[in-house]
Design a protein around this motif. Structure first.
Motif, short mmCIF file in Angstrom:
data_model
loop_
_atom_site.label_atom_id
_atom_site.label_comp_id
_atom_site.label_asym_id
_atom_site.label_seq_id
_atom_site.Cartn_x
_atom_site.Cartn_y
_atom_site.Cartn_z
N SER A 1 58.71 12.81 -19.75
CA SER A 1 58.56 14.22 -20.09
C SER A 1 57.33 14.41 -20.98
CB SER A 1 59.79 14.73 -20.84
OG SER A 1 60.95 14.60 -20.06
N GLY A 2 56.77 15.59 -20.93
CA GLY A 2 55.65 15.90 -21.80
C GLY A 2 56.11 16.17 -23.22
N LEU A 3 55.20 16.07 -24.15
CA LEU A 3 55.55 16.29 -25.55
C LEU A 3 55.85 17.75 -25.86
CD1 LEU A 3 53.01 13.92 -27.34
CD2 LEU A 3 55.47 13.58 -26.98
N THR A 4 55.49 18.63 -24.95
CA THR A 4 55.80 20.04 -25.14
C THR A 4 57.05 20.45 -24.36
OG1 THR A 4 54.27 20.59 -23.34
CG2 THR A 4 53.41 20.67 -25.58
N GLY A 5 57.75 19.45 -23.80
CA GLY A 5 58.91 19.74 -22.95
C GLY A 5 58.44 19.88 -21.51
N GLY A 6 59.29 19.58 -20.56
CA GLY A 6 58.89 19.64 -19.16
C GLY A 6 58.02 18.46 -18.78
N THR B 1 50.26 17.43 -24.01
CA THR B 1 51.54 17.00 -23.44
C THR B 1 51.73 15.49 -23.50
OG1 THR B 1 50.74 16.73 -21.15
CG2 THR B 1 51.45 18.95 -21.83
N SER B 2 50.70 14.73 -23.88
CA SER B 2 50.84 13.28 -23.87
C SER B 2 49.98 12.65 -24.96
CB SER B 2 50.44 12.71 -22.51
OG SER B 2 49.05 12.88 -22.28
N VAL B 3 50.21 11.37 -25.17
CA VAL B 3 49.39 10.58 -26.08
C VAL B 3 48.35 9.85 -25.25
CG1 VAL B 3 49.38 8.57 -27.62
CG2 VAL B 3 51.22 10.27 -27.80
N ALA B 4 47.08 10.06 -25.55
CA ALA B 4 46.01 9.37 -24.85
C ALA B 4 45.86 7.95 -25.40
CB ALA B 4 44.69 10.12 -25.03
N LEU B 5 45.38 7.05 -24.55
CA LEU B 5 45.24 5.66 -24.97
C LEU B 5 44.17 5.50 -26.05
CD1 LEU B 5 45.46 3.82 -21.53
CD2 LEU B 5 47.28 4.20 -23.21
N ASP C 1 43.60 8.15 -32.01
CA ASP C 1 43.74 7.34 -33.21
C ASP C 1 45.10 7.57 -33.86
OD1 ASP C 1 43.57 9.75 -34.67
OD2 ASP C 1 41.45 9.48 -35.11
N ARG C 2 45.37 6.84 -34.91
CA ARG C 2 46.70 6.89 -35.54
C ARG C 2 47.05 8.30 -35.98
NH1 ARG C 2 48.56 8.65 -40.70
NH2 ARG C 2 50.62 7.72 -41.01
N ASP C 3 46.11 9.01 -36.60
CA ASP C 3 46.40 10.37 -37.09
C ASP C 3 46.71 11.31 -35.93
OD1 ASP C 3 46.01 9.49 -39.65
OD2 ASP C 3 44.00 10.34 -39.86
N ALA C 4 45.98 11.17 -34.82
CA ALA C 4 46.20 12.04 -33.67
C ALA C 4 47.57 11.79 -33.06
CB ALA C 4 45.11 11.82 -32.62
N VAL C 5 47.96 10.52 -32.98
CA VAL C 5 49.27 10.19 -32.43
C VAL C 5 50.38 10.76 -33.31
CG1 VAL C 5 50.88 8.33 -31.86
CG2 VAL C 5 48.45 8.08 -31.30
N VAL C 6 50.27 10.52 -34.60
CA VAL C 6 51.29 11.02 -35.53
C VAL C 6 51.40 12.54 -35.46
CG1 VAL C 6 51.88 11.26 -37.97
CG2 VAL C 6 51.16 9.03 -37.06
N TYR D 1 55.21 3.94 -34.80
CA TYR D 1 55.46 2.85 -33.85
C TYR D 1 54.67 3.05 -32.56
CZ TYR D 1 59.14 0.49 -36.49
OH TYR D 1 59.83 -0.22 -37.43
N ILE D 2 54.58 4.28 -32.09
CA ILE D 2 53.82 4.53 -30.86
C ILE D 2 52.34 4.23 -31.10
CG2 ILE D 2 53.05 6.35 -29.29
CD1 ILE D 2 55.90 7.60 -29.71
N SER D 3 51.81 4.63 -32.25
CA SER D 3 50.42 4.34 -32.57
C SER D 3 50.18 2.84 -32.62
CB SER D 3 50.03 4.97 -33.91
OG SER D 3 48.71 4.64 -34.26
N GLU D 4 51.13 2.12 -33.21
CA GLU D 4 50.99 0.66 -33.31
C GLU D 4 51.00 0.00 -31.94
OE1 GLU D 4 53.39 -3.09 -35.36
OE2 GLU D 4 53.63 -1.07 -36.17
N VAL D 5 51.83 0.52 -31.03
CA VAL D 5 51.93 -0.06 -29.69
C VAL D 5 50.63 0.14 -28.92
CG1 VAL D 5 53.01 0.32 -27.43
CG2 VAL D 5 54.44 -0.01 -29.45
N ILE D 6 50.03 1.33 -29.03
CA ILE D 6 48.81 1.56 -28.25
C ILE D 6 47.56 1.05 -28.96
CG2 ILE D 6 49.82 3.61 -27.17
CD1 ILE D 6 47.75 5.27 -28.78
N ALA D 7 47.69 0.62 -30.22
CA ALA D 7 46.51 0.22 -31.00
C ALA D 7 45.65 -0.84 -30.30
CB ALA D 7 46.93 -0.26 -32.39
N PRO D 8 46.22 -1.91 -29.73
CA PRO D 8 45.36 -2.90 -29.08
C PRO D 8 44.59 -2.33 -27.89
CG PRO D 8 47.57 -3.79 -29.44
CD PRO D 8 47.64 -2.32 -29.70
#
Length: 347
Positions: free
Chosen positions: A212-217, A226-230, A233-238, A316-323
């Motif tokens: 699902s998107g972050l805005t629902g749907g 609607t999503s986290v881009a790869l 950065d950490r601030d944008a994800v949070v 946690y999501i930021s940490e996972v995509i960090a590499p």
């Protein structure tokens, strides 16, 4: 690892398997093979990461895995990728996928990467494509690809060839298993019907859920919010997670929970790490979760409030995509060549 353990590993975090009995029988043989294809169009995002993470399970279960960078498909689908950008976008997709597989704990070297142009221009492939085109009605091809290609009142011929070629790829790569998002179901159900008439067996199909998107749907690659881009950065994800649709006690269409379930917990599990939610002592203190099921149960019951979940999820999501982020942003030319309008000079 016995067949039952391999089956559990291959099927976890999937939407549907067609059919599980066929898959169990396949896993009882030597060197079963699976493939997934990606058309290099827009930038990859966290939804792609959840799909790629499954490849780590496939490798652990002993499957031989091929990733197809379907460059011709990217142009056939209403020219989503201009022809002169196919090479650059294919290079970006391969690097991004390698980074995701590495971050998921698998060895990218264990996966074979091929491009559509490596074999889709061969004479034998094209003869079979003409045969399929002669046998398949326009309406059948449109139905098969309706969830994948861009729809319009006046569809282009490329959108009709797209599903036929995708199934011919299964044959060309000699894949036992076709893996992809559940939006690919119509295409591969067509393949199960017609491939036995074109020199290959009906593929076993494994479908990943669409997050699902972050805005629902639905999540949309064309709508950044609607999503986290790869490359976020950490601030944008949070910030994105903090503003995400995550009503108290509701699981349906809750992208925050889906990210945790399909991506974060499987990677934490690899390292035997729990997920910790920091919470003031006045509200009961910190919560620690060894698995997603326990977290969801607390969220549904009200023990875990979105105000406490979101900050932890963002970190946690930021940490996972960090590499992945670090690997891609360290190669600015890769992004600039693939997406000059976004990353080129002056942007």
């Amino acid at each position: 690892m016995d067949t039952a353990e391999r089956l559990e590993l291959v099927t976890r975090h999937t939407e549907e398997v067609v059919t599980e009995d066929e898959l169990a029988a396949l896993l009882d043989t030597e060197s079963p093979s699976a493939y997934i294809g990606y058309a290099p169009t827009g930038e990859m995002h966290i939804g792609h990461f959840t799909t790629m993470r499954k490849l780590a399970d496939f490798i652990r279960a002993g499957l031989e895995v091929t990733v197809l960078i379907a460059d011709l498909h990217a142009h056939l689908d209403d020219e989503k990728s201009p022809f002169d950008l196919l090479d650059a976008r294919a290079a970006y997709y391969e690097e991004a996928i390698r980074a995701m597989i590495d971050a998921a704990g698998a060895e990218p070297g264990a996966i074979e990467f091929v491009r559509g142009t490596d074999f889709e221009l061969d004479e034998e492939y094209n003869l079979e494509l003409y045969r399929m085109a002669a046998e398949t009605t326009i309406s059948r091809a449109q139905r098969a690809a309706s969830e994948v290609v861009r729809e319009s009142e006046s569809p282009k011929l490329g959108s009709l060839l797209y599903p036929l070629m995708q199934n011919l790829d299964v044959r060309a790569l000699e894949a036992d298993v076709a893996y992809g998002g559940v939006d690919q179901r119509g295409i591969y159900m067509l393949g199960r019907e017609i491939l036995p008439e074109h020199g290959w067996k009906a593929p076993i199909c494994i479908f990943a859920p669409l997050l699902s998107g972050l805005t629902g749907g639905k999540m949309s690659a064309s709508e950044a919010e609607t999503s986290v881009a790869l490359t976020d950065d950490r601030d944008a994800v949070v910030e994105k997670i903090q503003g995400a649709y995550c009503p108290a006690g509701e699981v349906e269409d809750n992208g925050v929970l889906e990210y945790l379930d399909h991506l974060v917990f499987p990677i934490l599990e690899r390292d035997d790490d729990p997920l910790r939610v920091e919470r003031p002592e006045e509200y009961g203190g910190d919560l620690v979760y060894e698995d997603y099921e326990a977290l969801e149960a607390d969220f549904v019951s009200g023990e875990l409030h979105p105000a406490d979940l979101k900050p932890a999820a963002g970190e946690y999501i930021s940490e996972v995509i960090a590499p992945v982020r670090d690997r891609l942003t360290a190669q600015p030319d890769l992004l600039a060549d693939a997406y000059p309008e976004t990353y080129g000079d002056g942007e």
